[in-house]
Design a protein around this motif. Structure first.
Motif, PDB file in Angstrom:
ATOM      1  N   VAL A 160      24.962  25.185  62.445  1.00 51.99           N
ATOM      2  CA  VAL A 160      24.912  25.793  61.062  1.00 51.99           C
ATOM      3  C   VAL A 160      26.220  26.636  61.063  1.00 51.99           C
ATOM      4  CG1 VAL A 160      23.826  27.613  59.252  1.00 51.99           C
ATOM      5  CG2 VAL A 160      21.991  25.824  60.862  1.00 51.99           C
ATOM      6  N   ALA A 167      24.405  23.064  56.320  1.00 48.53           N
ATOM      7  CA  ALA A 167      23.653  22.414  57.965  1.00 48.53           C
ATOM      8  C   ALA A 167      23.897  21.189  58.411  1.00 48.53           C
ATOM      9  CB  ALA A 167      22.368  23.046  57.904  1.00 48.53           C
ATOM     10  N   GLY A 193      21.557  28.564  63.645  1.00 48.71           N
ATOM     11  CA  GLY A 193      20.454  27.553  63.901  1.00 48.71           C
ATOM     12  C   GLY A 193      19.052  27.978  64.446  1.00 48.71           C
ATOM     13  N   HIS A 332      19.515  24.225  55.338  1.00 48.05           N
ATOM     14  CA  HIS A 332      20.237  25.063  54.673  1.00 48.05           C
ATOM     15  C   HIS A 332      20.442  26.187  55.419  1.00 48.05           C
ATOM     16  CE1 HIS A 332      23.816  26.929  52.652  1.00 48.05           C
ATOM     17  NE2 HIS A 332      22.913  28.621  52.666  1.00 48.05           N
ATOM     18  N   GLY A 333      21.086  26.824  55.975  1.00 44.13           N
ATOM     19  CA  GLY A 333      20.707  27.907  56.675  1.00 44.13           C
ATOM     20  C   GLY A 333      20.426  28.829  56.278  1.00 44.13           C
TER      21      GLY A 333
END
Length: 391
Positions: A160, A167, A193, A332-333
């Motif tokens: 990420v 990510a 992550g 997505h982070g």
């Protein structure tokens, strides 16, 4: 469900704050305070004998806890250090800098890598290629093409990206695409992550180095980072400490420096293990309360949707979905990054938000909002933005 009950210490100390900087400085659960005191008590009780206790019981336990989260079969291949930079430099020291060394990375790596590698690239024998992460739609394809062209000795890339939250959706496929075109040593920075996105390294075990730590989503605070080390890698770090001799101290002495046969091959020297105690306490809490990384991720995704709805209601000219760096909200982070046109405006906006109890952080032209288990969507209030709509 609200998880605030686990974080009363930090929440009470910051009662008037909407803390959106958790991707950088994550609040710690209350159990970490008792863990810090336990480290003191164990040090007083055991004194010099504490090393046998730490390496005989504490380290193996936390190795197994992390291995369970990442779906690893060989927890002994995890090595701890105070920070990822130390582990990174130990990996870099495996290469012969008297010969050409080709390194492939991105333009979006965290400072522990980007600063160090830029300094090394001042040496004539270091060839550095940085692939732009934007546009992200074809990033993985462009990165694999760069690997094929460069034939790097080392590949270093984030799971990420710290400056966007973008990510890599399929880490196994990404690594496989690189390994198919070159013979590089592959290292993945998993710090943004780990304990945020559900991560399964079972197919990558033995193939990659994976670095992460407790300061962010693992919530144990600074001082406890780790690296997954591929077994039987044949590397001999030049930058090495006495911890790396564990497992060889009883062997017959030779003229050549010996290394541990597990992850501690990449170990350093004496460190403060209080952070490991804190991380252990957090992971114990998660286990006892049935809090999985998948549940955390689901909670954060709900928070992100609530945040976007609140933001939409404010109709702000700068903070809106059009400025949001995001390819897929499902991958997505745990933070949002808004890329604006003016770095000065970003700094000013972050300062303005902080004056109104909304803590964010920024890098250049990017403003970041993070989300955490200790958030409730009902607490979000961005109404102060309505005062600046015309700016």
């Amino acid at each position: 469900m609200s998880y605030k009950k686990y974080y009363q210490g930090f929440l009470t100390a910051n009662a008037k704050v909407q803390h959106f900087a958790c991707h950088s400085h994550h609040y710690w659960p209350d159990v970490t305070r008792a863990a810090a005191l336990q480290y003191w008590d164990d040090s007083a009780r055991l004194v010099d004998d504490k090393w046998d206790y730490i390496f005989g019981e504490k380290v193996p336990k936390v190795q197994k806890q992390i291995a369970g989260i990442l779906k690893l079969q060989k927890p002994e291949q995890l090595v701890f250090a105070p920070n990822t930079h130390e582990l990174l430099f130990r990996l870099l020291s495996c290469f012969d800098w008297n010969k050409p060394v080709r390194i492939l990375t991105t333009d979006s790596e965290f400072h522990s890598f980007s600063r160090q590698i830029k300094r090394l690239a001042e040496l004539p024998q270091i060839e550095l290629v940085q692939v732009q992460t934007l546009p992200f739609a074809d990033f993985t394809t462009r990165f694999a093409e760069a690997a094929k062209k460069l034939q790097p000795d080392l590949v270093f890339c984030s799971q990420v990206f710290f400056n966007s939250g973008l990510a890599i959706a399929d880490l196994t496929a990404f690594v496989t695409s690189i390994a198919a075109v070159c013979q590089a040593t592959i290292a993945i920075d998993g710090y943004h992550g780990f304990m945020a996105l559900p991560t399964n390294l079972s197919e990558l075990e033995g193939r990659i180095f994976y670095l992460a730590g407790s300061y962010k989503y693992a919530q144990g605070g600074e001082g406890c980072c780790f690296m997954l080390v591929p077994q039987n890698n044949g590397l001999r770090p030049l930058y090495t400490g006495w911890f790396a001799e564990f497992g060889t101290l009883a062997a017959a002495k030779t003229s050549q420096v010996q290394y541990s046969k597990d992850g501690y091959q990449f170990a350093g020297a004496t460190m403060d293990f209080s952070a490991l105690y804190r991380l252990e306490a957090v992971l114990d809490l998660y286990h006892a309360e049935g809090i999985s990384v998948a549940k955390v991720h689901q909670h954060v995704q709900q928070l992100q949707q609530a945040f976007l709805a609140e933001l939409k209601a404010q109709q702000h000219p700068l903070l809106n979905e059009q400025k949001l760096l995001c390819a897929d909200l499902q991958n997505h982070g745990h933070f949002f990054t808004f890329m604006l046109d003016d770095a000065a405006k970003v700094a000013e906006l972050s300062a303005y938000l902080k004056q109104h109890g909304i803590h964010t952080d920024y890098r250049g032209d990017r403003l970041r909002f993070g989300f955490a288990l200790y958030h409730d969507a009902s607490d979000y209030d961005l109404s102060c933005l309505s005062l600046r709509r015309g700016e």
